[in-house]
Design a protein around this motif. Structure first.
Motif, PDB file in Angstrom:
ATOM      1  N   GLY A 147       0.837  -1.183   0.000  1.00  0.00           N
ATOM      2  CA  GLY A 147       0.000   0.000   0.000  1.00  0.00           C
ATOM      3  C   GLY A 147       0.879   1.243   0.000  1.00  0.00           C
ATOM      4  N   ILE A 148       0.259   2.397  -0.228  1.00  0.00           N
ATOM      5  CA  ILE A 148       0.993   3.671  -0.260  1.00  0.00           C
ATOM      6  C   ILE A 148       0.300   4.653   0.678  1.00  0.00           C
ATOM      7  CG2 ILE A 148       1.863   5.553  -1.701  1.00  0.00           C
ATOM      8  CD1 ILE A 148       1.557   3.728  -4.137  1.00  0.00           C
ATOM      9  N   SER A 149       1.078   5.304   1.524  1.00  0.00           N
ATOM     10  CA  SER A 149       0.558   6.386   2.363  1.00  0.00           C
ATOM     11  C   SER A 149       1.637   7.453   2.509  1.00  0.00           C
ATOM     12  CB  SER A 149       0.097   5.860   3.728  1.00  0.00           C
ATOM     13  OG  SER A 149      -0.622   6.863   4.428  1.00  0.00           O
ATOM     14  N   THR A 150       1.417   8.378   3.412  1.00  0.00           N
ATOM     15  CA  THR A 150       2.317   9.511   3.607  1.00  0.00           C
ATOM     16  C   THR A 150       2.936   9.468   5.000  1.00  0.00           C
ATOM     17  OG1 THR A 150       0.473  10.858   4.389  1.00  0.00           O
ATOM     18  CG2 THR A 150       1.000  10.986   2.044  1.00  0.00           C
ATOM     19  N   THR A 151       3.929  10.298   5.224  1.00  0.00           N
ATOM     20  CA  THR A 151       4.526  10.410   6.556  1.00  0.00           C
ATOM     21  C   THR A 151       3.435  10.709   7.585  1.00  0.00           C
ATOM     22  OG1 THR A 151       6.641  11.169   5.669  1.00  0.00           O
ATOM     23  CG2 THR A 151       6.153  11.726   7.963  1.00  0.00           C
ATOM     24  N   GLY A 152       3.453   9.963   8.685  1.00  0.00           N
ATOM     25  CA  GLY A 152       2.423  10.125   9.713  1.00  0.00           C
ATOM     26  C   GLY A 152       1.130   9.419   9.381  1.00  0.00           C
ATOM     27  N   GLY A 153       1.150   8.616   8.335  1.00  0.00           N
ATOM     28  CA  GLY A 153      -0.095   8.031   7.857  1.00  0.00           C
ATOM     29  C   GLY A 153      -0.192   6.529   7.935  1.00  0.00           C
ATOM     30  N   TYR A 154       0.698   5.861   8.718  1.00  0.00           N
ATOM     31  CA  TYR A 154       0.578   4.410   8.806  1.00  0.00           C
ATOM     32  C   TYR A 154       1.503   3.871   9.891  1.00  0.00           C
ATOM     33  CZ  TYR A 154      -1.557   0.284   6.854  1.00  0.00           C
ATOM     34  OH  TYR A 154      -2.368  -0.809   6.671  1.00  0.00           O
ATOM     35  N   PRO A 155       1.113   2.725  10.511  1.00  0.00           N
ATOM     36  CA  PRO A 155       2.020   2.069  11.449  1.00  0.00           C
ATOM     37  C   PRO A 155       3.206   1.453  10.711  1.00  0.00           C
ATOM     38  CG  PRO A 155      -0.259   1.244  11.646  1.00  0.00           C
ATOM     39  CD  PRO A 155      -0.180   2.037  10.397  1.00  0.00           C
ATOM     40  N   LEU A 156       4.291   1.274  11.484  1.00  0.00           N
ATOM     41  CA  LEU A 156       4.427   1.217  12.925  1.00  0.00           C
ATOM     42  C   LEU A 156       4.538   2.622  13.515  1.00  0.00           C
ATOM     43  CD1 LEU A 156       6.935  -1.723  13.252  1.00  0.00           C
ATOM     44  CD2 LEU A 156       4.472  -1.848  13.404  1.00  0.00           C
ATOM     45  N   GLU A 157       3.919   2.810  14.670  1.00  0.00           N
ATOM     46  CA  GLU A 157       3.864   4.121  15.312  1.00  0.00           C
ATOM     47  C   GLU A 157       3.948   3.957  16.822  1.00  0.00           C
ATOM     48  OE1 GLU A 157       0.899   6.638  12.457  1.00  0.00           O
ATOM     49  OE2 GLU A 157      -0.020   5.009  13.589  1.00  0.00           O
ATOM     50  N   GLY A 158       4.275   5.074  17.485  1.00  0.00           N
ATOM     51  CA  GLY A 158       4.219   5.099  18.938  1.00  0.00           C
ATOM     52  C   GLY A 158       5.484   4.672  19.647  1.00  0.00           C
ATOM     53  N   TYR A 159       6.562   4.451  18.911  1.00  0.00           N
ATOM     54  CA  TYR A 159       7.829   4.064  19.522  1.00  0.00           C
ATOM     55  C   TYR A 159       8.690   5.305  19.770  1.00  0.00           C
ATOM     56  CZ  TYR A 159       6.456  -0.698  18.330  1.00  0.00           C
ATOM     57  OH  TYR A 159       5.791  -1.883  18.244  1.00  0.00           O
ATOM     58  N   ALA A 160       9.837   5.109  20.407  1.00  0.00           N
ATOM     59  CA  ALA A 160      10.730   6.229  20.703  1.00  0.00           C
ATOM     60  C   ALA A 160      11.062   6.998  19.427  1.00  0.00           C
ATOM     61  CB  ALA A 160      12.011   5.714  21.356  1.00  0.00           C
ATOM     62  N   ALA A 161      11.065   8.306  19.542  1.00  0.00           N
ATOM     63  CA  ALA A 161      11.200   9.159  18.362  1.00  0.00           C
ATOM     64  C   ALA A 161      12.524   8.959  17.634  1.00  0.00           C
ATOM     65  CB  ALA A 161      11.046  10.626  18.766  1.00  0.00           C
ATOM     66  N   GLU A 162      13.562   8.554  18.363  1.00  0.00           N
ATOM     67  CA  GLU A 162      14.870   8.417  17.723  1.00  0.00           C
ATOM     68  C   GLU A 162      15.010   7.115  16.932  1.00  0.00           C
ATOM     69  OE1 GLU A 162      15.375   7.258  22.116  1.00  0.00           O
ATOM     70  OE2 GLU A 162      14.331   8.791  20.928  1.00  0.00           O
ATOM     71  N   LEU A 163      14.021   6.213  17.024  1.00  0.00           N
ATOM     72  CA  LEU A 163      14.097   4.942  16.314  1.00  0.00           C
ATOM     73  C   LEU A 163      13.530   5.075  14.895  1.00  0.00           C
ATOM     74  CD1 LEU A 163      12.879   2.444  19.078  1.00  0.00           C
ATOM     75  CD2 LEU A 163      15.235   2.971  18.408  1.00  0.00           C
ATOM     76  N   THR A 164      14.167   4.398  13.970  1.00  0.00           N
ATOM     77  CA  THR A 164      13.645   4.292  12.609  1.00  0.00           C
ATOM     78  C   THR A 164      13.041   2.904  12.456  1.00  0.00           C
ATOM     79  OG1 THR A 164      15.323   5.802  11.741  1.00  0.00           O
ATOM     80  CG2 THR A 164      14.208   4.368  10.158  1.00  0.00           C
ATOM     81  N   LEU A 165      11.739   2.861  12.284  1.00  0.00           N
ATOM     82  CA  LEU A 165      11.017   1.593  12.261  1.00  0.00           C
ATOM     83  C   LEU A 165      10.459   1.313  10.870  1.00  0.00           C
ATOM     84  CD1 LEU A 165       9.207   2.140  15.620  1.00  0.00           C
ATOM     85  CD2 LEU A 165      10.691   0.198  15.132  1.00  0.00           C
ATOM     86  N   PRO A 166      10.272   0.040  10.536  1.00  0.00           N
ATOM     87  CA  PRO A 166       9.639  -0.290   9.260  1.00  0.00           C
ATOM     88  C   PRO A 166       8.175   0.127   9.270  1.00  0.00           C
ATOM     89  CG  PRO A 166       9.881  -2.251  10.608  1.00  0.00           C
ATOM     90  CD  PRO A 166      10.611  -1.156  11.325  1.00  0.00           C
ATOM     91  N   LYS A 167       7.634   0.328   8.112  1.00  0.00           N
ATOM     92  CA  LYS A 167       6.223   0.673   7.959  1.00  0.00           C
ATOM     93  C   LYS A 167       5.500  -0.451   7.220  1.00  0.00           C
ATOM     94  CE  LYS A 167       6.333   4.899   9.712  1.00  0.00           C
ATOM     95  NZ  LYS A 167       5.479   5.330  10.850  1.00  0.00           N
ATOM     96  N   GLY A 168       4.195  -0.506   7.417  1.00  0.00           N
ATOM     97  CA  GLY A 168       3.403  -1.520   6.737  1.00  0.00           C
ATOM     98  C   GLY A 168       3.087  -1.186   5.299  1.00  0.00           C
ATOM     99  N   VAL A 169       3.500   0.003   4.849  1.00  0.00           N
ATOM    100  CA  VAL A 169       3.246   0.448   3.472  1.00  0.00           C
ATOM    101  C   VAL A 169       4.474   1.206   2.971  1.00  0.00           C
ATOM    102  CG1 VAL A 169       0.744   0.668   3.810  1.00  0.00           C
ATOM    103  CG2 VAL A 169       2.225   2.634   4.252  1.00  0.00           C
ATOM    104  N   ALA A 170       4.441   1.588   1.699  1.00  0.00           N
ATOM    105  CA  ALA A 170       5.442   2.510   1.161  1.00  0.00           C
ATOM    106  C   ALA A 170       5.027   3.929   1.520  1.00  0.00           C
ATOM    107  CB  ALA A 170       5.525   2.356  -0.355  1.00  0.00           C
ATOM    108  N   ILE A 171       5.958   4.723   2.029  1.00  0.00           N
ATOM    109  CA  ILE A 171       5.686   6.103   2.429  1.00  0.00           C
ATOM    110  C   ILE A 171       6.181   7.049   1.339  1.00  0.00           C
ATOM    111  CG2 ILE A 171       6.196   7.901   4.123  1.00  0.00           C
ATOM    112  CD1 ILE A 171       4.341   5.708   5.173  1.00  0.00           C
ATOM    113  N   VAL A 172       5.307   7.965   0.913  1.00  0.00           N
ATOM    114  CA  VAL A 172       5.671   8.965  -0.094  1.00  0.00           C
ATOM    115  C   VAL A 172       5.241  10.337   0.395  1.00  0.00           C
ATOM    116  CG1 VAL A 172       5.413   7.288  -1.968  1.00  0.00           C
ATOM    117  CG2 VAL A 172       3.497   8.802  -1.405  1.00  0.00           C
ATOM    118  N   ASP A 173       5.951  11.342  -0.037  1.00  0.00           N
ATOM    119  CA  ASP A 173       5.572  12.729   0.235  1.00  0.00           C
ATOM    120  C   ASP A 173       5.833  13.529  -1.030  1.00  0.00           C
ATOM    121  OD1 ASP A 173       4.848  12.730   3.146  1.00  0.00           O
ATOM    122  OD2 ASP A 173       6.896  11.970   3.312  1.00  0.00           O
ATOM    123  N   GLY A 174       4.769  14.065  -1.600  1.00  0.00           N
ATOM    124  CA  GLY A 174       4.884  14.850  -2.827  1.00  0.00           C
ATOM    125  C   GLY A 174       4.579  14.029  -4.075  1.00  0.00           C
ATOM    126  N   PRO A 175       4.109  14.686  -5.124  1.00  0.00           N
ATOM    127  CA  PRO A 175       3.718  13.981  -6.351  1.00  0.00           C
ATOM    128  C   PRO A 175       4.855  13.221  -7.015  1.00  0.00           C
ATOM    129  CG  PRO A 175       2.798  16.208  -6.322  1.00  0.00           C
ATOM    130  CD  PRO A 175       3.751  16.122  -5.171  1.00  0.00           C
TER     131      PRO A 175
END
Length: 423
Positions: free
Chosen positions: A156-184
């Motif tokens: 799936g495709i979503s944007t930053t802030g638009g899909y889990p994984l979420e809620g972990y320490a801010a300094e961690l880079t976590l995988p997402k359940g979708v591809a994240i895009v920002d901008g056309p």
């Protein structure tokens, strides 16, 4: 191109197969007819009706049953399993379960769907399993595993802030359940990548979280802009692909329609303007009703209020869509719901909320096939169509729950379950 089923399950290499149907519901939406003969050669139906039985044909006697086209579930997730919160929920799915393990579970889920009579699935996102759905599709097509025909959407495709994984320490880079895009530009590039890898559909998340606002109404967080979505739609349509948009309501749903999506998934909160726009644009609606009645949080908690508000908004939305004549395709969101549950239980929800049994059956046969671009080939019992058939006892036009008890399944001329199945 729809591919041949498992050669090992063919009833005969050369002889035709005849199914005697006591009652036939052909998927077109017309009335049921009695005592029909269905002639099958190879993967396809060659004749239907009061027709002669070819010499030497293998006869499958379903004269005491109701025969229908194989069913189509237009919204599933083979790589999810219901994600029981007590077992770590969605996050454990990505953090603790490897891709091989998830693929093994998906293989079992695909077979379960087929044995329930769902001979075709549109699988809308692997939820962190990359392009694993393409691998499952290939394994089915090449005869390694049993499963439905798959139309797959990869990531799936979503944007930053638009899909889990979420809620972990801010300094961690976590995988997402979708591809994240920002901008056309990023959106277009990811769509191109998915098409290049073999995606049949592109899945876009136009809303993310939902909650009950200060006015007591359901609020849905918008994600992608119209411009971002238009880039994806333009790329998909140019490659003869379609775009499915997860959209609950509000601005996100309006952006989905303004961006030209081909189907609205869930559509919990459709207002009159949205329905009018869907009718004008020919947008499909895949409502997935049943999953929104599962696992409600405790009443009075914010999550519990949200869960109840979703159902409360969804019911009138669906009724309005049915009454207005919006094109509706059957979908369950199985994967979001456990694969051990009955997929066909969705039919009873649709009938409870205003569809006739005939309309509900058509949503999972010829209507869903039309949405998938396979009209006349899937979802109907007629000459030239693929020989995908199921049978049930009793009359599903009188009691649609009969579809929860399929006794015979044939996919592309190969019997998977019931009379004539390999032992």
């Amino acid at each position: 191109m729809i591919v041949a089923p498992l050669a090992a399950l063919l009833l005969a290499a050369t002889a035709p197969v005849v199914v005697r149907a006591g009652t036939l519901i052909d998927g077109s939406g017309g009335p049921a007819v009695q005592n029909q003969v269905i002639v099958i050669e190879g993967q396809r139906i060659t004749a239907v009706g009061n027709v002669p039985i070819p010499t030497g044909a293998t006869i499958l006697d379903l004269s005491g049953a109701t025969v229908l086209p194989g069913l189509i579930d237009a919204h599933t997730h083979l790589f999810l399993q219901g994600e029981e919160p007590s077992e770590g929920g969605y996050d454990a799915n990505i953090l603790q379960q490897g891709l091989a393990y998830r693929a093994a579970r998906a293989t079992v889920s695909a077979r379960r769907a087929l044995e329930q009579g769902f001979t075709t699935l549109r699988d809308l996102g692997t939820e962190g399993a990359g392009y694993g759905d393409i691998g499952i599709k290939q394994a089915i097509e090449r005869g390694h595993i049993l499963g439905p025909r798959l139309f797959v959407a990869t990531l799936g495709i979503s944007t930053t802030g638009g899909y889990p994984l979420e809620g972990y320490a801010a300094e961690l880079t976590l995988p997402k359940g979708v591809a994240i895009v920002d901008g056309p530009v990023e959106a277009r590039k990811v769509a191109r990548e998915q098409i290049d890898k073999g995606a049949d559909w592109i899945k876009v998340y136009m809303t993310h979280r939902s909650w009950v606002g200060r006015d007591g109404k359901l609020v849905s967080q918008p994600t992608m802009t119209v411009e971002e979505l238009k880039a994806i739609v333009d790329e998909a349509h140019g490659n003869e692909r379609h775009v499915a948009c997860h959209a609950y309501g509000g601005d996100g749903l309006r952006h989905a329609l303004d961006g030209g999506c081909d189907s609205i998934e869930h559509g919990l909160d459709l207002d009159d303007a949205a329905i009018a726009q869907m009718l004008k644009q020919g947008t499909w609606y895949c409502p997935t009703l049943g999953v929104y009645y599962l696992d409600w949080a405790a009443e009075g908690t914010p999550a519990g209020q949200r869960d109840r508000a979703r159902a409360a908004a969804h019911e009138p939305s669906f009724r309005r869509a049915v009454k207005a004549g919006v094109k509706i395709a059957f979908g369950t969101d199985t994967g979001g719901a456990p694969w051990t549950s009955s997929m066909a239980a969705e039919f009873s929800q649709m009938v409870r909320l205003g569809m006739t049994p005939a309309q509900a059956i058509r949503s999972a046969t010829s209507a869903a096939a039309e949405m998938l671009g396979a009209g006349g080939e899937l979802g109907v019992v007629k000459a030239g169509a693929l020989a995908d058939l199921i049978a049930v006892e009793g009359d599903p036009l009188a009691d649609v729950s009969r579809l929860e008890h399929v006794s015979f399944v044939m996919k592309g001329g190969s019997v998977v379950r019931g009379v004539g199945a390999p032992r």
